[in-house]
Design an enzyme around this catalytic site. Structure first.
Site, PDB file in Angstrom:
ATOM      1  N   ARG A  93      65.464  31.128  15.900  1.00 29.33           N
ATOM      2  CA  ARG A  93      64.929  31.282  14.549  1.00 29.33           C
ATOM      3  C   ARG A  93      63.456  31.703  14.598  1.00 29.33           C
ATOM      4  O   ARG A  93      62.998  32.486  13.770  1.00 29.33           O
ATOM      5  CB  ARG A  93      65.064  29.965  13.777  1.00 29.33           C
ATOM      6  N   LYS A 131      70.520  22.531   7.829  1.00 28.74           N
ATOM      7  CA  LYS A 131      70.613  21.826   6.538  1.00 28.74           C
ATOM      8  C   LYS A 131      70.101  22.685   5.381  1.00 28.74           C
ATOM      9  O   LYS A 131      70.654  22.622   4.289  1.00 28.74           O
ATOM     10  CB  LYS A 131      69.954  20.453   6.598  1.00 28.74           C
ATOM     11  N   ARG A 174      58.539  18.247  16.909  1.00 32.29           N
ATOM     12  CA  ARG A 174      59.316  18.007  15.682  1.00 32.29           C
ATOM     13  C   ARG A 174      60.564  17.199  15.987  1.00 32.29           C
ATOM     14  O   ARG A 174      60.934  16.303  15.224  1.00 32.29           O
ATOM     15  CB  ARG A 174      59.676  19.335  15.019  1.00 32.29           C
ATOM     16  N   ARG A 185      62.320  11.773   4.707  1.00 35.80           N
ATOM     17  CA  ARG A 185      62.270  11.888   6.156  1.00 35.80           C
ATOM     18  C   ARG A 185      61.711  10.623   6.804  1.00 35.80           C
ATOM     19  O   ARG A 185      61.595  10.567   8.035  1.00 35.80           O
ATOM     20  CB  ARG A 185      61.386  13.063   6.555  1.00 35.80           C
ATOM     21  N   ARG A 205      58.252  31.705  12.121  1.00 41.91           N
ATOM     22  CA  ARG A 205      57.608  30.516  11.550  1.00 41.91           C
ATOM     23  C   ARG A 205      56.589  29.947  12.530  1.00 41.91           C
ATOM     24  O   ARG A 205      56.858  29.810  13.711  1.00 41.91           O
ATOM     25  CB  ARG A 205      58.673  29.445  11.248  1.00 41.91           C
TER      26      ARG A 205
HETATM   27  P1  AMP Z   1      61.482  21.938   6.943  1.00 38.88           P
HETATM   28  O1  AMP Z   1      61.411  23.303   6.352  1.00 38.88           O
HETATM   29  O2  AMP Z   1      62.314  21.002   6.129  1.00 38.88           O
HETATM   30  O3  AMP Z   1      61.897  21.969   8.384  1.00 38.88           O
HETATM   31  O4  AMP Z   1      59.998  21.338   6.910  1.00 38.88           O
HETATM   32  C1  AMP Z   1      58.944  21.964   7.619  1.00 38.88           C
HETATM   33  C2  AMP Z   1      57.785  21.006   7.804  1.00 38.88           C
HETATM   34  O5  AMP Z   1      57.312  20.582   6.520  1.00 38.88           O
HETATM   35  C3  AMP Z   1      58.111  19.707   8.540  1.00 38.88           C
HETATM   36  O6  AMP Z   1      58.072  19.857   9.941  1.00 38.88           O
HETATM   37  C4  AMP Z   1      57.015  18.788   8.007  1.00 38.88           C
HETATM   38  O7  AMP Z   1      55.771  19.073   8.637  1.00 38.88           O
HETATM   39  C5  AMP Z   1      56.894  19.222   6.563  1.00 38.88           C
HETATM   40  N1  AMP Z   1      57.806  18.438   5.703  1.00 38.88           N
HETATM   41  C6  AMP Z   1      58.868  18.894   4.980  1.00 38.88           C
HETATM   42  N2  AMP Z   1      59.483  17.895   4.329  1.00 38.88           N
HETATM   43  C7  AMP Z   1      58.794  16.759   4.646  1.00 38.88           C
HETATM   44  C8  AMP Z   1      58.934  15.391   4.312  1.00 38.88           C
HETATM   45  N3  AMP Z   1      59.934  14.949   3.519  1.00 38.88           N
HETATM   46  N4  AMP Z   1      58.037  14.514   4.832  1.00 38.88           N
HETATM   47  C9  AMP Z   1      57.038  14.921   5.614  1.00 38.88           C
HETATM   48  N5  AMP Z   1      56.855  16.187   5.987  1.00 38.88           N
HETATM   49  C10 AMP Z   1      57.718  17.114   5.511  1.00 38.88           C
END
Ligand code: AMP
Length: 187
Positions: free
Chosen positions: A127, A13, A144, A88, A133
């Site tokens: 990744r 995404k 996750r 989320r 990461r």
């Molecule tokens: P992402 O890069 O979108 O995969 O986000 C990485 C991490 O950031 C997630 O696993 C969450 O720990 C945190 N995170 C990002 N967006 C949100 C959100 N909308 N609500 C809660 N945690 C978030």
């Protein structure tokens, strides 16, 4: 054009949100990127978020809602934006609805990028090797994905009921998936 991009971790995404944001000339607002940069900069927001992110847990709703509330009123958002990775949880979706209503605005579509779980684990482990990461180790990936199922997947129904959902098959070449998203947005 105000869009949200949803999908399980590893669905691509972020990549697609960037391409589509560039295509429309609107900002990609990634809560994950904002949180990672807060961690890098050692801010108090970063310190608070890090423990959740490293464990594969969602950062508390109040924290991310505050980030988005401040971000969607910045001057670069007048022609729209893509929210990448927000909302989320149902609570975040409700908060977003309220934030937009207060601004007299609404969403145009909720893009959900769909990929089967076995494929996701494979992609995330790949990744992890490429990007290094901290939240891409196997137990954290599993966590996750579990939290995605529990907390985020219900949003598919939420946005279906709102009449905003666009389901996109996330398996295929990157350009192919971009084409599917553009077609869904034209429809
Ligand atoms: P992402 O890069 O979108 O995969 O986000 C990485 C991490 O950031 C997630 O696993 C969450 O720990 C945190 N995170 C990002 N967006 C949100 C959100 N909308 N609500 C809660 N945690 C978030």
């Amino acid at each position: 054009m105000r869009l949200i991009f949803m999908g399980p971790p590893g669905a691509g995404k972020g990549t697609q949100a960037k391409v589509i944001a560039d295509y429309f000339g609107i900002p990609q607002i990634s809560t994950g990127d904002i949180l990672r940069s807060a961690i890098q900069n050692g801010t108090s927001l970063g310190l608070e978020a890090k423990k959740f992110m490293d464990a594969g847990e969602l950062v508390p709703d109040a924290v991310v809602i505050g980030i988005v509330r401040d971000r969607v009123v910045q001057p670069d958002t007048t022609t729209g934006y893509i929210l990448d990775g927000f909302p989320r949880t149902t609570e975040q979706a409700e908060a977003l609805k309220k934030i937009l209503a207060d601004l007299g605005k609404g969403l145009d579509a909720a893009i959900n990028i769909d990929v089967a779980e076995a494929e996701l684990v494979r992609r995330l482990l790949d990744r992890a090797q490429i990007e290094g990461r901290a939240d891409d180790t196997e137990p954290v990936i599993k966590n996750r994905l579990m939290n995605y199922e529990k907390q985020t997947r219900p949003l598919i129904d939420y946005y279906r009921k709102e009449g905003l959902l666009r389901q996109i098959d996330g398996v295929g070449a990157m350009e192919e998936i971009t084409g599917r998203i553009k077609a869904a947005l034209r429809a």
